[in-house]
Each structure stands twice: as structure tokens, then as C-alpha cells.
Design a protein around this motif. Structure first.
Motif, PDB file in Angstrom:
ATOM      1  N   GLY A  27       0.806  -1.212   0.000  1.00 28.26           N
ATOM      2  CA  GLY A  27       0.000   0.000   0.000  1.00 28.26           C
ATOM      3  C   GLY A  27       0.840   1.263   0.000  1.00 28.26           C
ATOM      4  O   GLY A  27       0.502   2.239  -0.667  1.00 28.26           O
ATOM      5  N   ILE A  28       1.951   1.258   0.738  1.00 25.39           N
ATOM      6  CA  ILE A  28       2.817   2.440   0.814  1.00 25.39           C
ATOM      7  C   ILE A  28       3.473   2.720  -0.534  1.00 25.39           C
ATOM      8  O   ILE A  28       3.534   3.870  -0.989  1.00 25.39           O
ATOM      9  N   VAL A  29       3.994   1.676  -1.184  1.00 25.62           N
ATOM     10  CA  VAL A  29       4.637   1.868  -2.495  1.00 25.62           C
ATOM     11  C   VAL A  29       3.640   2.407  -3.508  1.00 25.62           C
ATOM     12  O   VAL A  29       3.927   3.374  -4.243  1.00 25.62           O
ATOM     13  N   LEU A  30       2.457   1.814  -3.558  1.00 25.59           N
ATOM     14  CA  LEU A  30       1.440   2.282  -4.505  1.00 25.59           C
ATOM     15  C   LEU A  30       0.943   3.677  -4.136  1.00 25.59           C
ATOM     16  O   LEU A  30       0.644   4.486  -5.014  1.00 25.59           O
ATOM     17  N   SER A  31       0.864   3.957  -2.837  1.00 28.45           N
ATOM     18  CA  SER A  31       0.472   5.300  -2.388  1.00 28.45           C
ATOM     19  C   SER A  31       1.488   6.339  -2.841  1.00 28.45           C
ATOM     20  O   SER A  31       1.124   7.436  -3.273  1.00 28.45           O
ATOM     21  N   MET A  32       2.766   5.995  -2.725  1.00 27.03           N
ATOM     22  CA  MET A  32       3.822   6.911  -3.123  1.00 27.03           C
ATOM     23  C   MET A  32       3.739   7.213  -4.617  1.00 27.03           C
ATOM     24  O   MET A  32       3.847   8.377  -5.033  1.00 27.03           O
ATOM     25  N   LEU A  33       3.525   6.176  -5.424  1.00 24.86           N
ATOM     26  CA  LEU A  33       3.419   6.374  -6.873  1.00 24.86           C
ATOM     27  C   LEU A  33       2.185   7.206  -7.228  1.00 24.86           C
ATOM     28  O   LEU A  33       2.243   8.115  -8.060  1.00 24.86           O
ATOM     29  N   THR A  34       1.066   6.895  -6.557  1.00 20.00           N
ATOM     30  CA  THR A  34      -0.165   7.663  -6.786  1.00 20.00           C
ATOM     31  C   THR A  34       0.017   9.112  -6.367  1.00 20.00           C
ATOM     32  O   THR A  34      -0.394  10.037  -7.074  1.00 20.00           O
ATOM     33  N   GLY A  35       0.636   9.300  -5.212  1.00 18.64           N
ATOM     34  CA  GLY A  35       0.866  10.656  -4.718  1.00 18.64           C
ATOM     35  C   GLY A  35       1.781  11.460  -5.621  1.00 18.64           C
ATOM     36  O   GLY A  35       1.531  12.642  -5.872  1.00 18.64           O
ATOM     37  N   LEU A  36       2.844  10.841  -6.117  1.00 18.84           N
ATOM     38  CA  LEU A  36       3.756  11.535  -7.033  1.00 18.84           C
ATOM     39  C   LEU A  36       3.042  11.948  -8.307  1.00 18.84           C
ATOM     40  O   LEU A  36       3.203  13.076  -8.790  1.00 18.84           O
ATOM     41  N   LEU A  37       2.267  11.021  -8.861  1.00 18.07           N
ATOM     42  CA  LEU A  37       1.546  11.324 -10.096  1.00 18.07           C
ATOM     43  C   LEU A  37       0.602  12.502  -9.901  1.00 18.07           C
ATOM     44  O   LEU A  37       0.599  13.460 -10.696  1.00 18.07           O
ATOM     45  N   CYS A  38      -0.189  12.462  -8.838  1.00 14.75           N
ATOM     46  CA  CYS A  38      -1.137  13.546  -8.580  1.00 14.75           C
ATOM     47  C   CYS A  38      -0.416  14.854  -8.248  1.00 14.75           C
ATOM     48  O   CYS A  38      -0.873  15.937  -8.637  1.00 14.75           O
ATOM     49  N   ALA A  39       0.710  14.751  -7.548  1.00 12.54           N
ATOM     50  CA  ALA A  39       1.470  15.961  -7.196  1.00 12.54           C
ATOM     51  C   ALA A  39       2.005  16.649  -8.449  1.00 12.54           C
ATOM     52  O   ALA A  39       1.938  17.880  -8.574  1.00 12.54           O
TER      53      ALA A  39
END
Length: 220
Positions: A27-39
């Protein structure tokens, strides 16, 4: 205090801690990727996608993970979509964590002054070079405290996974309390194993933040 009981059930906690950690890391790895994309979408103000990112962040941050898991595990099957409990947990944690990661990364990107970006453009750097050599090194240092806080927050949020019958740490503790009425022993072990999971991460994050600061990154 029943020490024999504690000794007997420690293997159950070890197994549950392994499952908890695997789900949390995914969940953390996917959250990081999702967060980077949205950022990046919000930082560059990409039309339409920016509005969608804002809606996602607001929806995610203003709904509890428990409700999100209920929707994934109980509501989706009624719509013909069936996924395993562990997959529901990973998706739910990613959906929740991505918004917090996005806010951390976006705010870090926005701390870099426009004058530095303009200076990079003046010396002929391309946009991707400005991002790689000017913006990201500073934003990385600034984002470390928030990122670490999000990681620890998401690991602690795994405690609600037991609601969808995932045999995580909380599930094991509640199961033992219900079967043997060993409340003190079960809760002490639960606290201890969460401490074992979180304390090393806290120490590593503190060291990483200190090292980056010492290297003079992020001192804006």
C-alpha cells in the motif's frame, strides 16, 4: 500475567506481523506512486487532470479507511466485482495514502522558489532537467518528515484490516481475546509488535532527515 500463554501465541503474532507488513509495504509503495503522479499533475496545473486529482484528494482524505474497505469488500460484489480481502486492503490503503502522499509531495515541490526555476531556464536547462537537478533535490529533503509521518500513519491504519477478515495483528489479538479472555496478554503483544514494526522506521526516517539536512538540501 500468563507468560506461558504469551510464549505459545507469539508465533501467531509473528505470522500476523508478516502479513501486516506485506500489505502495508504494498500500500505504501502504490500510495507513493499515486501521490507523485497527482502531485506532478497539480504542480504543472494540467487541465482536467488537475480537477480530477483535487476531487480524488478531497474524497480520499474526507472518508475513513474503514468506510472505503466496506465499499470495496461488501458493496463491489453486489456490482459484480469480486476481489480478495487482501487486495481490498491494498487498494484501500493506496486510495487513502495516495492523497496524503500527494499533499506532502506537492507542498514540497511548491517550496522551491520560482526564481530558482527561472534561473535554470536562463542557463538553458530543459524542463525535465530543471525538475531533476533543481526542484527534486530540494523538494526531496523538505518532503522527508511528511513522507515518514505518512508511512507510519499508513502502517497504523492497517489495524482496521481485521474488519474484512484479514488475519493481521489486530485480528489475531481480537481472536485471542474472544477465545481465551486473555485481554492483557493479547494487547501487550499487540502493542509490542506494532512497536517492533514502527520503531525502526522512525529511527531510519530521523537519520535520513538529519543526513539530508546536514548535506544542506532543503534549507530554503
Amino acid at each position: 500475567m500468563d507468560y506461558n500463554f504469551i510464549k505459545d501465541v507469539i508465533p501467531l503474532y509473528i505470522s500476523a506481523a508478516g502479513l501486516t507488513l506485506r500489505l502495508a509495504l504494498a500500500g505504501i509503495v502504490l500510495s507513493m506512486l499515486t501521490g507523485l503522479l497527482c502531485a506532478f499533475i497539480r504542480f504543472y496545473k494540467i487541465p482536467l487532470l488537475r480537477q480530477l486529482a483535487v476531487c480524488y484528494v478531497e474524497l480520499s482524505r474526507n472518508t475513513p479507511l474503514l468506510i472505503q474497505l466496506f465499499f470495496l469488500y461488501f458493496a463491489l460484489p453486489n456490482l459484480g466485482v469480486k476481489i480478495s480481502a487482501e487486495t481490498c486492503c491494498i487498494i484501500g490503503l493506496t486510495f487513502l495514502g495516495g492523497s496524503y502522499m500527494e499533499e506532502t509531495f506537492r507542498s514540497a515541490l511548491e517550496t522551491v522558489s520560482k526564481s530558482q526555476i527561472e534561473s535554470g531556464m536562463c542557463i538553458g536547462l530543459k524542463p525535465r532537467q530543471i525538475m531533476a537537478y533543481v526542484v527534486l533535490p530540494q523538494a526531496l529533503a523538505v518532503s522527508i518528515p511528511g513522507f515518514c509521518a505518512n508511512v507510519m500513519f499508513l502502517i497504523k491504519e492497517t489495524s482496521v484490516f481485521s474488519i474484512v477478515a484479514v488475519a493481521d495483528l489486530m485480528f489475531v489479538a481480537k481472536d485471542l481475546i474472544g477465545l481465551y479472555y486473555k485481554t492483557d496478554e493479547a494487547l501487550i503483544l499487540l502493542s509490542l509488535f506494532y512497536l517492533i514494526l514502527l520503531l525502526p522506521i522512525s529511527i531510519i526516517c530521523s537519520l535520513a532527515e538529519r543526513r539530508l539536512r546536514y548535506a544542506q538540501f532543503g534549507n530554503l
